[in-house]
Enzyme design. Structure first.
Site, mmCIF file in Angstrom:
data_model
loop_
_atom_site.group_PDB
_atom_site.id
_atom_site.type_symbol
_atom_site.label_atom_id
_atom_site.label_comp_id
_atom_site.label_asym_id
_atom_site.label_seq_id
_atom_site.Cartn_x
_atom_site.Cartn_y
_atom_site.Cartn_z
ATOM 1 N N THR A 154 -4.866 19.305 -1.692
ATOM 2 C CA THR A 154 -5.367 18.030 -2.225
ATOM 3 C C THR A 154 -6.810 17.853 -1.764
ATOM 4 O O THR A 154 -7.733 18.343 -2.406
ATOM 5 C CB THR A 154 -4.477 16.847 -1.787
ATOM 6 O OG1 THR A 154 -4.304 16.885 -0.368
ATOM 7 C CG2 THR A 154 -3.123 16.902 -2.479
ATOM 8 N N LYS A 180 -0.793 23.076 3.816
ATOM 9 C CA LYS A 180 -1.866 22.206 3.364
ATOM 10 C C LYS A 180 -1.898 20.995 4.273
ATOM 11 O O LYS A 180 -0.890 20.577 4.851
ATOM 12 C CB LYS A 180 -1.684 21.797 1.905
ATOM 13 C CG LYS A 180 -0.508 20.873 1.594
ATOM 14 C CD LYS A 180 -0.726 19.405 1.796
ATOM 15 C CE LYS A 180 -1.948 18.907 1.065
ATOM 16 N NZ LYS A 180 -2.208 17.461 1.380
ATOM 17 N N THR A 191 0.962 14.976 9.184
ATOM 18 C CA THR A 191 1.023 14.969 7.729
ATOM 19 C C THR A 191 0.568 16.302 7.176
ATOM 20 O O THR A 191 -0.580 16.678 7.328
ATOM 21 C CB THR A 191 0.133 13.866 7.152
ATOM 22 O OG1 THR A 191 0.594 12.634 7.663
ATOM 23 C CG2 THR A 191 0.212 13.848 5.651
ATOM 24 N N GLU A 277 -10.492 16.018 7.421
ATOM 25 C CA GLU A 277 -11.444 15.390 6.507
ATOM 26 C C GLU A 277 -12.731 14.997 7.236
ATOM 27 O O GLU A 277 -12.704 14.212 8.188
ATOM 28 C CB GLU A 277 -10.799 14.172 5.847
ATOM 29 C CG GLU A 277 -9.717 14.567 4.863
ATOM 30 C CD GLU A 277 -8.899 13.400 4.350
ATOM 31 O OE1 GLU A 277 -8.240 13.568 3.315
ATOM 32 O OE2 GLU A 277 -8.923 12.326 4.987
ATOM 33 N N ASN A 408 -11.998 8.674 2.786
ATOM 34 C CA ASN A 408 -10.821 7.850 2.685
ATOM 35 C C ASN A 408 -11.081 6.491 2.078
ATOM 36 O O ASN A 408 -10.177 5.869 1.501
ATOM 37 C CB ASN A 408 -10.164 7.721 4.060
ATOM 38 C CG ASN A 408 -9.420 8.983 4.437
ATOM 39 O OD1 ASN A 408 -8.315 9.232 3.982
ATOM 40 N ND2 ASN A 408 -10.060 9.841 5.229
ATOM 41 N N THR A 413 -10.249 5.634 -5.656
ATOM 42 C CA THR A 413 -11.211 5.037 -6.586
ATOM 43 C C THR A 413 -12.206 6.063 -7.075
ATOM 44 O O THR A 413 -13.002 5.782 -7.959
ATOM 45 C CB THR A 413 -11.979 3.891 -5.903
ATOM 46 O OG1 THR A 413 -12.602 4.382 -4.705
ATOM 47 C CG2 THR A 413 -11.035 2.760 -5.552
#
Length: 413
Positions: A154, A180, A191, A277, A408, A413
């Site tokens: 992702t 992943k 996660t 990230e 994040n 959006t």
């Protein structure tokens, strides 16, 4: 000294496994989004899952299947939609995908395990999913590991795969893995999705115990941002196709296999933390001198997960006070006058008191660990000795950068 070597192939390195990854149209980006791992024979199956009370349909489905029978032949994973918090329709969708795959593969639906990743609250795009299963099965191959690994990503920047090989009775035994994960990473479990394949023959109970311990020493020891998600799972298949004698009880062979399994899981776990990230480096925290391994792991996780420690690393600030403070609030008793802290090779704190060190050189050490400087050697090491016992443990994380907030803030959006 390790008793195994790295080989190519990822999840298809072990005998009897095939994999595939395709673009089915589940993602708006038109990137690969449907992945399949297939064992040519029924395999012993084990799983470890999220502890969240809000779970995706695939997690409950796999738990239910593994409670009925500890075997499987296929793992089907989609990226793009998490199918979490989607109610009865989300459950029905999951069941339908398992049935459709089973029909196409001509296996029993109970032999299919499921995983999903993507935005919470979104059902799977079922028309595209239904249409994607036949070409996914058609794409299965013994060299499909990389394609399968690509299709589960992702926000990840890179694929995460590994394969190791050892020998039992002069015959090769292999374990492969892919994973992943990049954000919403925190125990328990962190996660992520991780899938492991193995061609050893091992008893059901031993395999589940090995997988649980390996998860505890790897995926449950990584943290990026303190958030645990709804879809976390580790699924592991062992199909016995190495044709080596079955491992049915604890002993030297079981320990050897578990060591290789743990190494695979730790490689994938570190790859997830490294790809956090917005991260620029991997942080490895080793704690020694704890009452036991569990206590050491707890302190290591607390340090690796500290936003203040992570921010200091990103700012290239050798701020040992933040490390000591995180150790102190981890819930493990120790005497502060015994505490020792090292950053790389720099001794910062000894016997609970600061020592003189070259601050500019220590800051440069942090700078050099930034992504792209030393390629794989992008790791900041923090070593903490509590001086309170023989227990030791590790945890992994990453620094906290400006980009984490941007990624994040704009996620949906």
């Amino acid at each position: 000294m390790t008793d195994y070597k790295t080989i190519s192939g990822g999840v298809t390195a072990p005998n009897g496994f095939q994999a595939a990854g395709i673009v089915a149209g589940l993602k708006a980006s038109h990137q690969p989004d449907l992945s399949l791992i297939y064992s040519e024979s029924s395999a012993i199956a084990a799983g470890v899952f999220t502890t969240s009370q809000v779970r995706a349909a695939c997690v409950d489905y796999c738990r239910q299947q593994l409670e009925k029978q500890a075997s499987a032949q296929a793992i089907l994973c989609n990226s793009g939609q998490a199918n979490a918090a989607t109610g009865q329709q989300g459950w029905d969708d999951a069941v339908e995908t398992a049935q459709l795959l089973a029909q196409t593969l001509k296996i029993d639906p109970t032999s299919v395990l499921l995983a999903s990743t993507g935005v919470i609250g979104q059902r799977m795009a079922m028309p595209e999913f239904r249409a994607g299963i036949p070409p996914l099965v058609e794409a299965l191959s013994e060299t499909g590991g990389n394609a399968a690994a690509q299709a589960i990503l992702t926000t990840d920047l890179v694929t995460k795969t590994i394969a190791l090989e050892t020998t039992f009775d002069d015959r090769p035994v292999r374990i492969g893995g892919m994973a992943k994960g990049s954000g919403m990473i925190h125990p328990n479990m962190a996660t992520m999705l991780a899938f492991v394949t193995c061609d050893a023959a091992v008893s059901t109970s031993l395999w589940q115990e090995m997988v649980q311990r390996a998860a505890q020493r790897s995926f449950n020891q990584i943290t990026v941002d303190g958030d645990t998600s709804t879809n976390d799972c580790l699924l592991a298949l062992a199909n016995g196709q190495s044709r080596t004698p079955a491992i049915t009880e604890p002993g030297e062979k079981a320990e050897k296999l578990e060591a290789m399994l743990t190494a695979v899981c730790q490689h994938l776990a570190k790859a997830i933390a490294r790809d956090g990230e917005g991260a620029t480096c991997l942080i490895e925290v080793e704690v020694t001198g704890a009452p036991d391994e569990t206590a050491a792991q707890q302190v290591a996780k607390t340090i690796a997960g500290s936003s203040l420690v992570k921010s200091a690393i990103f700012g290239r600030d050798p701020n040992w006070g933040r490390i000591a403070a995180a150790a102190g609030r981890a819930g493990v008793p120790f005497e502060q006058e015994n505490l020792q802290v090292k950053l790389g090779n720099f001794l910062l704190l000894k016997d609970g008191q600061p020592v003189e060190f070259d601050r500019a050189a220590a800051s440069d050490y942090l700078q050099q660990a930034a992504k792209g400087t030393y390629l794989e050697a992008d790791t900041v090491t923090i070593t903490v000795d509590l001086g309170s016992g023989e227990g030791s443990g590790k945890a992994w994380g990453c620094d906290l950068s400006y980009d984490y907030v941007r990624i994040n803030a704009e996620y949906t959006t």
